[in-house]
Every structure is written in structure tokens, then in C-alpha cells.
Design a protein around this motif. Structure first.
Motif, PDB file in Angstrom:
ATOM      1  N   GLY A   1      20.909 -24.141 -76.195  1.00  0.00           N
ATOM      2  CA  GLY A   1      20.250 -25.238 -76.358  1.00  0.00           C
ATOM      3  C   GLY A   1      20.765 -25.555 -77.935  1.00  0.00           C
ATOM      4  N   GLY A   2      22.224 -25.188 -78.323  1.00  0.00           N
ATOM      5  CA  GLY A   2      22.669 -25.275 -79.363  1.00  0.00           C
ATOM      6  C   GLY A   2      22.022 -25.034 -80.799  1.00  0.00           C
ATOM      7  N   GLN A   3      20.631 -23.974 -81.039  1.00  0.00           N
ATOM      8  CA  GLN A   3      20.821 -23.076 -81.575  1.00  0.00           C
ATOM      9  C   GLN A   3      21.157 -22.515 -82.013  1.00  0.00           C
ATOM     10  OE1 GLN A   3      17.849 -24.484 -83.556  1.00  0.00           O
ATOM     11  NE2 GLN A   3      16.979 -25.615 -82.223  1.00  0.00           N
ATOM     12  N   THR A   4      21.642 -21.564 -83.226  1.00  0.00           N
ATOM     13  CA  THR A   4      21.927 -20.958 -83.633  1.00  0.00           C
ATOM     14  C   THR A   4      20.830 -19.378 -84.067  1.00  0.00           C
ATOM     15  OG1 THR A   4      24.062 -21.606 -83.791  1.00  0.00           O
ATOM     16  CG2 THR A   4      23.296 -19.257 -84.978  1.00  0.00           C
ATOM     17  N   VAL A   5      21.286 -18.470 -83.873  1.00  0.00           N
ATOM     18  CA  VAL A   5      20.657 -17.108 -83.995  1.00  0.00           C
ATOM     19  C   VAL A   5      21.827 -16.066 -84.321  1.00  0.00           C
ATOM     20  CG1 VAL A   5      19.409 -14.859 -83.353  1.00  0.00           C
ATOM     21  CG2 VAL A   5      19.052 -16.813 -82.341  1.00  0.00           C
ATOM     22  N   THR A   6      21.551 -16.119 -85.793  1.00  0.00           N
ATOM     23  CA  THR A   6      22.477 -14.716 -86.602  1.00  0.00           C
ATOM     24  C   THR A   6      22.026 -13.207 -86.659  1.00  0.00           C
ATOM     25  OG1 THR A   6      23.172 -16.703 -87.743  1.00  0.00           O
ATOM     26  CG2 THR A   6      23.725 -14.570 -88.539  1.00  0.00           C
ATOM     27  N   VAL A   7      22.211 -12.461 -86.379  1.00  0.00           N
ATOM     28  CA  VAL A   7      22.231 -10.692 -86.982  1.00  0.00           C
ATOM     29  C   VAL A   7      23.547 -10.209 -87.280  1.00  0.00           C
ATOM     30  CG1 VAL A   7      21.986  -8.633 -85.423  1.00  0.00           C
ATOM     31  CG2 VAL A   7      21.480 -10.941 -84.655  1.00  0.00           C
ATOM     32  N   GLY A   8      22.603  -8.944 -88.641  1.00  0.00           N
ATOM     33  CA  GLY A   8      23.528  -8.926 -89.471  1.00  0.00           C
ATOM     34  C   GLY A   8      23.219  -7.493 -89.394  1.00  0.00           C
ATOM     35  N   LEU A   9      24.396  -6.315 -89.327  1.00  0.00           N
ATOM     36  CA  LEU A   9      24.225  -5.344 -89.700  1.00  0.00           C
ATOM     37  C   LEU A   9      24.177  -4.874 -90.600  1.00  0.00           C
ATOM     38  CD1 LEU A   9      25.832  -4.430 -86.734  1.00  0.00           C
ATOM     39  CD2 LEU A   9      23.308  -5.435 -86.968  1.00  0.00           C
ATOM     40  N   ILE A  10      23.615  -4.362 -91.874  1.00  0.00           N
ATOM     41  CA  ILE A  10      23.621  -3.891 -92.639  1.00  0.00           C
ATOM     42  C   ILE A  10      23.789  -2.333 -93.062  1.00  0.00           C
ATOM     43  CG2 ILE A  10      23.042  -4.277 -95.539  1.00  0.00           C
ATOM     44  CD1 ILE A  10      23.345  -6.516 -94.237  1.00  0.00           C
ATOM     45  N   ALA A  11      24.745  -2.011 -93.660  1.00  0.00           N
ATOM     46  CA  ALA A  11      25.069  -0.642 -94.070  1.00  0.00           C
ATOM     47  C   ALA A  11      24.311   0.357 -94.353  1.00  0.00           C
ATOM     48  CB  ALA A  11      26.518  -0.131 -94.160  1.00  0.00           C
TER      49      ALA A  11
END
Length: 219
Positions: A150-160
Motif C-alpha cells: 500500500g506504499g506505507q513504510t514500517v521501520t525497525v531498529g535494533l539497538i545494541a
């Protein structure tokens, strides 16, 4: 020679610690996205763990911090969720949505640990809002963004965590990924950030436990 009475206890603790580090944290359970949520716009949890915070993103900022600096990709409005992956959680992480990986990369940083009191609370299953901590702001991290159909963006961040990121990653920019596919393995656990567009609504609350690739966290 008689052994001290506490020797069996110490031996059991040592064996338990070895099992936890050498065997248990590498377990790889089968995870299948809920069939009734497939294609319904649901966002699944990217990891097992404890919901540490649920915050609004407004004007690209959350809690006075720039989302682009936290995750490497800008997002003007939406939601930011934080999941704490502890030593007893599954250490694999998963793609929360299906689509095209439009960015993926690691950013160097510090290796600051959390204060002892906060760590003890998290290990006891009590949520701690880690968003303002020096570790979340400055530690090394890996992040990726998936653009759905659908064009929507989901972002994931892995923090140490303080021990460093020590992550094995499986996604590359330009790759097509299915919802629930493995994204990375976090040898030492840590904090997983999930940035959501404003078109979805979080379905979890602070203090809840979630399962990667199974729990619907937003829709």
C-alpha cells in the motif's frame, strides 16, 4: 575430600548459565503469521519481548528526539514502539510486514549499558521507558525499512545493549520480504524499535509481552 555443601548449588548455577548462553538463546521456534491477519494491513511484532513504550511521532520528533537519528529514516507522523528483548526471549527478529526493503544498514556508536536499577526492573518483567536513555541515543544499531504494497513504510531498529550489537542480519536493500520472515538474530538481545505510519493504530500497551511474527501490534 568432602566438597563444600554449596558446591552442588554453584555447579547447578554454572550449568544453567552455560545452557542459557550456549544453547537456549539460539533456539529457533517455528513462527507463522496469523492466517486471519494475512493481507489485512496488520503489523506483527518484530520480536519477542516486553513492550517498553508506545509514543506518538509528531513532526518527525518523539520525546524530543529526531526519529531519523534514531532509525536512519525520516518519519514525520505516526507511532514509535519499543520492545525489550531479554535473555530468556527468543533472539531472532522478524519482518513485521511484507514488501520491499527500501533501506538497511548498520550505524556505529557507543556501547553504554543501562543503569543497574533499570536492568533489574526489565528482567523482573516491569516496563521501563528507555527512550531517553543514553544507550538508546548513542549505541550502535542496525535498522531497516520495509515499504508495503500500500506504499506505507514500517521501520525497525535494533539497538545494541552494553555488550554491543552482535547481530546477524538477513535483509538487504532491494530485497522482497514476506511478513514473518527472519530479519536478524540478536545474540545479546537489546531494544527493538518499531516506527509505524499514522495510518495504523497500536494494538498493544506498555507492559504487555509480545511474540515475534505472531502478535498483532498495530492495524
Amino acid at each position: 575430600m568432602r566438597l563444600p555443601r554449596r558446591f552442588p548449588l554453584l555447579a547447578a548455577l554454572a550449568a544453567g548459565a552455560w545452557y542459557l548462553r550456549a544453547v537456549y538463546r539460539f533456539r529457533d521456534p517455528v513462527r507463522l503469521p496469523p492466517a486471519d491477519q494475512s493481507g489485512a494491513g496488520a503489523v506483527l511484532s518484530p520480536a519477542d519481548g516486553l513492550v517498553s513504550f508506545v509514543r506518538r511521532i509528531e513532526g518527525g520528533q518523539v520525546n524530543g528526539q529526531n526519529v531519523a537519528e534514531l532509525l536512519g529514516t525520516p518519519q514525520r507522523d505516526g507511532w514509535l514502539l519499543g520492545l525489550y528483548v531479554g535473555p530468556l526471549d527468543v533472539h531472532f527478529t522478524y519482518a513485521p510486514v511484507g514488501g520491499t526493503v527500501i533501506s538497511a544498514g548498520k550505524r556505529d556508536g557507543t556501547r553504554q549499558g543501562l543503569p543497574l536499577a533499570e536492568t533489574a526492573r526489565l528482567l523482573a518483567g516491569q516496563p521501563v521507558d528507555l527512550l531517553g536513555s543514553a544507550a538508546v541515543r548513542g549505541n550502535e544499531r542496525y535498522s531497516y525499512a520495509v515499504q508495503g504494497e500500500g506504499g506505507q513504510t514500517v521501520t525497525v531498529g535494533l539497538i545494541a545493549p552494553g555488550a554491543g550489537l552482535q547481530a546477524i542480519t538477513y535483509l538487504d536493500e532491494g530485497q522482497t520480504v514476506r511478513q514473518g520472515n527472519k530479519a536478524a538474530f540478536l545474540a545479546e538481545g537489546g531494544l527493538v524499535l518499531l516506527a509505524l505510519p499514522g495510518s495504523v493504530t497500536p494494538q498493544v500497551s506498555v507492559g504487555e509481552r509480545v511474540r515475534g511474527a505472531e502478535t498483532v501490534v498495530a492495524c
